[in-house]
Design a protein around this motif. Structure first.
Motif, PDB file in Angstrom:
ATOM      1  N   ARG A  60      -6.748   0.877  -2.467  1.00 36.19           N
ATOM      2  CA  ARG A  60      -6.470  -0.453  -1.940  1.00 36.19           C
ATOM      3  C   ARG A  60      -6.626  -0.420  -0.425  1.00 36.19           C
ATOM      4  O   ARG A  60      -6.261   0.553   0.226  1.00 36.19           O
ATOM      5  N   ASP A  98      -3.899   4.717  -0.627  1.00 36.77           N
ATOM      6  CA  ASP A  98      -4.515   3.536  -0.029  1.00 36.77           C
ATOM      7  C   ASP A  98      -4.850   3.795   1.432  1.00 36.77           C
ATOM      8  O   ASP A  98      -4.538   4.856   1.977  1.00 36.77           O
ATOM      9  N   VAL A 151       0.844  -1.207   0.000  1.00 33.41           N
ATOM     10  CA  VAL A 151       0.000   0.000   0.000  1.00 33.41           C
ATOM     11  C   VAL A 151       0.872   1.247   0.000  1.00 33.41           C
ATOM     12  O   VAL A 151       2.032   1.221   0.407  1.00 33.41           O
TER      13      VAL A 151
END
Length: 391
Positions: free
Chosen positions: A167, A122, A118
């Motif tokens: 994400r 994210d 990440v």
């Protein structure tokens, strides 16, 4: 130039928060030598008593003869030895994942995984009682960090539902190192699958101890999914465990899908830019893994000791945190009180560390009793009697 640092250290000492290092002159065992005195130790994470096992010591000698004492280079610059490679395959098989990857420490493993998976756009969702390595990794990743109350899955779900992050990564201890309680892994997996999030499980204190044949948190009854002879782990899981606790040696590994492991090899800086661990340690760990798998009596004895300790301390009116693991914290509350009891135990030849803020929250100072398969029932009785007198 450093007067402010000296002042801070002085304040910490006055508040009873300054940490001190004991210098051992012995191997890890039930008894350790410090400054010429012998102590019954309840401060080690050597949960299965393997760190001084004769077979591991012999393997270390054989490994040194065969591979030398240093790797000489990083894994990607000809430091990746056949011993490393064989251990990675063995760990993948043992934990039921397609592949595994060795790291030098759990701290480096968590840092490598989080920062590789990440980044800026994210979001990370972290249990508030996570280990410091997970917290530091989250900050270093530059992803948005959202911390949810300890084991509060409804709060975690609200955050997962509301985020617009590219994400999503949920990070949690499997066994919490200062409380000894266990994360609800099956529920966490279900949430991550529902909201398309990755789950990083730090099983540093569960690997070797929990689950079928000591295979870790994912092999406990509520978390194990099997089809025929094949273990079915959720593809959302990234599993990390250390090899210096129950395994008795040193290092850590990450197990996951082939895509995740290959991503880590290519992008995890704490893997790429460091010398590989000595291959002799991987050689020793292959022996340790076989003992973990074959000698179930170690775990059986350990859990008998856990139950014995809990019964004796609860009968004495001491406040134990809810834990069914080798980590048995006795909540004291005040810093001065926990230091007094720990020092009182030491005066009786018993080592139990006093855990204080900032390692734990204010007013939750505790004695962290750590049990090992090397302990005997008489050791538990001795500790319980001493605590009854001091507390």
């Amino acid at each position: 130039m450093f007067s402010d640092l000296a002042e801070q250290l002085s304040i910490r000492e006055q508040q009873g928060l300054k940490r001190h290092r004991a210098i051992l002159d012995s191997k890890q065992s039930r008894y350790v030598d410090i400054d010429g005195c012998e102590y019954l130790s309840f401060g080690s994470n050597d949960y299965l008593g393997l760190s001084s096992h004769p077979a591991l010591i012999q393997s270390a000698c054989q490994g040194a003869q065969r591979y030398g004492v240093g790797a000489g280079a990083s894994h990607l610059l000809y430091g990746h030895n056949i011993a490393h490679h064989e251990l990675e395959h063995a760990l993948a098989r043992f934990t039921g994942f397609p592949r595994a990857l060795l790291f030098s420490t759990g701290y480096m493993a968590n840092t490598g995984v989080v920062t590789a998976l990440v980044g800026r756009h994210d979001a990370i969702f972290a249990d508030k009682l996570n280990h410091a390595s997970l917290n530091d990794a989250a900050i270093l990743s530059r992803a948005q960090l959202i911390r949810y109350p300890h084991l509060d899955l409804p709060a975690l779900e609200r955050h997962l539902k509301n985020t617009r992050a590219r994400r999503k990564l949920v990070i949690t201890d499997a066994v919490f190192s200062m409380d000894g309680d266990i994360a609800p892994v099956s529920n966490l997996v279900a949430l991550c699958e529902r909201y398309n999030a990755i789950l990083l499980l730090d099983d540093a204190h569960g690997f070797g101890v929990l689950g079928e044949e000591g295979r870790g948190i994912l092999f406990t009854e509520n978390n194990l999914s099997v089809c025929g002879s094949q273990v079915l782990h959720s593809p959302n899981i990234v599993y990390m465990a250390t090899l210096g606790k129950a395994a008795g040696v040193f290092g850590a590994f990450v197990a996951a899908s082939s895509e995740v492991i290959e991503t880590l090899i290519q992008t995890a800086k704490s893997y790429i830019y460091t010398t590989a661990s000595p291959p002799l340690l991987s050689y020793v760990l292959l022996c340790s893994l076989a003992l973990i798998e074959q000698e179930s009596w170690r775990r059986e004895h350990l859990f008998r000791l856990i139950n014995q300790l809990k019964q004796k301390l609860e009968a004495s009116g001491l406040r134990l945190l809810p834990s069914n693991t080798p980590i048995q914290p006795v909540l004291v509350g005040g810093v001065q009180d926990v230091v007094r009891i720990s020092e009182g135990l030491k005066a009786q030849g018993i080592l139990v560390p006093a855990i204080r803020p900032p390692t734990v929250p204010q007013n939750t100072a505790r004695l962290r009793i750590s049990l090992s398969a090397s302990h005997q029932e008489a050791d538990i009785t001795r500790l319980a009697d001493a605590l009854r007198y001091l507390a």
